[in-house]
Structure formats: C-alpha cells, structure tokens
Design a protein around this motif. Structure first.
Motif, mmCIF file in Angstrom:
data_model
loop_
_atom_site.group_PDB
_atom_site.id
_atom_site.type_symbol
_atom_site.label_atom_id
_atom_site.label_comp_id
_atom_site.label_asym_id
_atom_site.label_seq_id
_atom_site.Cartn_x
_atom_site.Cartn_y
_atom_site.Cartn_z
ATOM 1 N N ASN A 155 0.809 -1.225 0.000
ATOM 2 C CA ASN A 155 0.000 0.000 0.000
ATOM 3 C C ASN A 155 0.839 1.270 0.000
ATOM 4 O O ASN A 155 0.292 2.375 -0.056
ATOM 5 N N LYS A 156 2.177 1.091 0.084
ATOM 6 C CA LYS A 156 3.121 2.217 0.091
ATOM 7 C C LYS A 156 2.746 3.234 1.174
ATOM 8 O O LYS A 156 2.479 4.412 0.887
ATOM 9 N N GLU A 157 2.740 2.762 2.413
ATOM 10 C CA GLU A 157 2.392 3.636 3.525
ATOM 11 C C GLU A 157 3.170 3.247 4.776
ATOM 12 O O GLU A 157 3.483 2.068 4.993
ATOM 13 N N GLY A 190 5.442 12.743 5.852
ATOM 14 C CA GLY A 190 4.257 12.427 5.065
ATOM 15 C C GLY A 190 3.020 13.042 5.679
ATOM 16 O O GLY A 190 3.108 13.956 6.499
ATOM 17 N N LYS A 193 -2.997 9.279 6.215
ATOM 18 C CA LYS A 193 -3.861 8.735 5.166
ATOM 19 C C LYS A 193 -5.152 8.162 5.759
ATOM 20 O O LYS A 193 -6.235 8.351 5.213
ATOM 21 N N TYR A 205 -1.852 5.364 9.627
ATOM 22 C CA TYR A 205 -1.222 5.009 8.358
ATOM 23 C C TYR A 205 -0.886 6.303 7.621
ATOM 24 O O TYR A 205 -1.740 7.188 7.478
ATOM 25 N N GLU A 207 0.876 8.409 4.331
ATOM 26 C CA GLU A 207 1.324 8.457 2.940
ATOM 27 C C GLU A 207 2.621 9.265 2.874
ATOM 28 O O GLU A 207 2.639 10.442 3.231
#
Length: 222
Positions: A155-157, A190, A193, A205, A207
């Motif tokens: 999920n690229k997180e 980041g 998310k 979570y 991003e």
C-alpha cells in the motif's frame, strides 16, 4: 563475309549487354551506397536527438531537485547521487556517491522530505538506511507523538504505533520527525492517510511525501 555477320551481330549484342549490365550494376551499387549512407545519417541524427533529449531530462531533474533542496541550504550539507540500489533490499538500503565524507547517523533527504539515515560511509560513498526499512523513528503528528516502525510495501504507507489513544488524529495532518531522538525535529515525512482502532491501540497510516520508488539526487545533512 555474309556468313560471319550473324556471329558479329551476336558478339555486338553480347558486348552491348555486358556494357549495359555493368552500367546498371554500377548505378545500383551507387544507389545502395547512397541509401546506406543516408540511413546511417538518419540513424545518427535520431540517436543524437534521443541523447540530447535524455541529457535535457537529466539536467531538468537536477535543476528541479537542487531548486527544491535549497530549503536546507542553510544547514551544513553534502549533495549525493544514487550509485547502487539492489533489487533484493530495494526498500532497506542504497548507496550514494558523495564528494566528501559524511558522518554516520546523518539525515538523508530529497526535495520532498526524509529518505533515511547514513549507516556507514567513506570518502566517496555512503550507505543509507532507508526510512522504508527496519527503522524505528519517533515522529510528531500535529501535537501527538508516536513511533514509526513499519512500512507497507503493497500500500506504500508508513505505520505508526504508540499513539495517545485519547488524541483524535485528523486525516491529512502532516507527520514530521519529533526531535526526541538524536535527529532534528520538523523534517517532513508524510501526511495521515487513515487511522484504525485495534483493541485499545490507535494505529495511524501515513502516505510518504517521498516516492521511494523514484529516488535520484539526495542531500546529506551534517
């Protein structure tokens, strides 16, 4: 003499055929040679154009990166470029080429935010432990603190634990380094998310601002 005339006619025809054939073959050879030379020139022009476009793209990427990295130019720093990135530990480590030796535990950033921390170095290269690898980092989410300790490659997180369960975390809140460890505060990481409640624990979570699949020029903060 009349009997020899047919033979002479045949010889004349053959002679004319030979001359014509040679002329045709010479002309054909010249034509093929012209097309070969022309094709070589076209190929050279196309190759040169592609190389120029590639060079322009590299220069554009460099200028953009350097312009964005100017936000850190007041800090002692060393510029670096990725030299080695192994597919087997793609999200764990990478090697950057540097002009000067950098100190271990220095922060490594690109124009978007924190990339990782220098684990080992010499005069020409530095091994960078990526934020997406096995790393525990104290972070700040608005006015709340937590521990970034996992990265979900699918999920690229980033995943943050150890958060005050009584603090409401808003989606879109910026996440930065906390300054509670031996790492400078307020380095961008980041934005939130989503959040999840697992039993009594609140999990956040995040991003990343940095695209870890596409890294190029980096800056090492001393």
């Amino acid at each position: 003499m009349n009997k020899m005339r047919p033979a002479l006619n045949i010889v004349a025809v053959l002679f004319l055929f030979i001359i014509t054939h040679n002329a045709i073959m010479t002309a054909l050879g010249n034509t093929l040679s012209f097309f070969r030379e022309n094709n070589r020139k076209v190929l050279y022009d196309v190759t040169l154009k592609r190389e120029n476009e590639h060079l322009k793209q590299i220069i554009s990427e460099y200028e953009k990166s350097m312009a964005n990295l100017k936000i850190y130019e007041d800090h002692p720093h060393v510029l670096g470029k990725i030299a080695i990135r192994n597919i087997y530990d793609f999200y764990d480590f990478l090697i950057i080429a540097v002009d000067n030796k950098v100190e271990n535990n220095s922060l490594v950033l690109n124009e978007h935010g924190l990339v990782g921390i220098v684990e080992d170095s010499n005069k020409t290269t530095a091994k960078v432990k990526l934020l997406t690898g096995k790393i525990k980092l104290s972070v700040k989410i608005g006015e709340t603190f937590g521990m970034l300790d996992l990265y979900d490659k699918t999920n690229k997180e980033f995943i943050i634990h150890n958060i005050d369960n009584y603090k409401k975390i808003e989606i879109g809140t910026e996440v930065t380094t906390s300054g509670l460890q031996e790492i400078a505060a307020d380095i961008p990481i980041g934005k939130v998310k989503r959040t999840e409640q697992k039993g009594v624990e609140q999990i956040v979570y995040v991003e990343p601002f940095v695209d870890f699949d596409s890294l190029n020029y980096l800056m090492v903060l001393s």
